[in-house]
Design a protein around this motif. Structure first.
Motif, short mmCIF file in Angstrom:
data_model
loop_
_atom_site.label_atom_id
_atom_site.label_comp_id
_atom_site.label_asym_id
_atom_site.label_seq_id
_atom_site.Cartn_x
_atom_site.Cartn_y
_atom_site.Cartn_z
N HIS A 1 120.89 -2.07 52.31
CA HIS A 1 122.04 -2.67 52.98
C HIS A 1 121.48 -3.69 53.95
O HIS A 1 120.59 -3.40 54.73
CB HIS A 1 122.85 -1.60 53.71
CG HIS A 1 123.27 -0.50 52.79
ND1 HIS A 1 123.28 0.81 53.15
CD2 HIS A 1 123.67 -0.52 51.49
CE1 HIS A 1 123.68 1.56 52.13
NE2 HIS A 1 123.91 0.75 51.12
N THR B 1 127.69 1.54 55.57
CA THR B 1 127.85 0.11 55.33
C THR B 1 129.05 -0.48 56.07
O THR B 1 129.27 -1.68 56.02
CB THR B 1 128.05 -0.17 53.83
OG1 THR B 1 129.22 0.50 53.39
CG2 THR B 1 126.85 0.26 53.01
N VAL C 1 125.46 -5.28 50.41
CA VAL C 1 124.57 -4.37 49.71
C VAL C 1 123.78 -5.17 48.68
O VAL C 1 124.29 -6.14 48.10
CB VAL C 1 125.33 -3.19 49.05
CG1 VAL C 1 125.96 -2.31 50.11
CG2 VAL C 1 126.40 -3.68 48.10
#
Length: 120
Positions: free
Chosen positions: A98, A63, A112
């Motif tokens: 994500h 992420t 997210v």
């Protein structure tokens, strides 16, 4: 020292959410500044469900990315999570992903997303 501070912050967060949430369900999320393989994130998994991993146990889950000024990526890690308390069966994770940035990113972290429905 930073790693120790992050672990201490995580312990305080878990205690605070447990006190505040009581027996009810709880969802916590954000940038935990820790990769999945670290001891503190594995400890989170003993009492909380990582909503992304619950649906995608083998998928790459990075992420956070850092890029060279000329565009190439040199670091890609997972630091952002959404956790659901495991002792509560009132919710079911139906989606966890994500999100990709469209256009210029507003952050070096990807957003997210988790969708929940009432459990049975």
């Amino acid at each position: 020292m930073l790693s120790g501070q992050n672990a201490q912050q995580l312990n305080h967060l878990r205690a605070w959410v447990n006190d505040l949430g009581g027996e009810g369900g709880s969802l916590i999320g954000g940038d935990f500044n820790a990769q999945e393989a670290t001891a503190r994130m594995r400890t989170m998994g003993t009492t909380w469900v990582d909503t992304f991993r619950s649906l995608h146990p083998e998928r790459k889950g990075a992420t956070h990315s850092l890029r060279w000024p000329w565009g190439g990526q040199f670091r890609h890690k997972r630091l952002d999570y959404l956790f659901l308390r495991t002792d509560v069966r009132a919710w079911q994770v139906t989606e966890a992903r994500h999100l990709a940035w469209e256009g210029l990113p507003a952050s070096d972290h990807q957003p997210v997303l988790t969708r929940l429905i009432p459990g049975s």
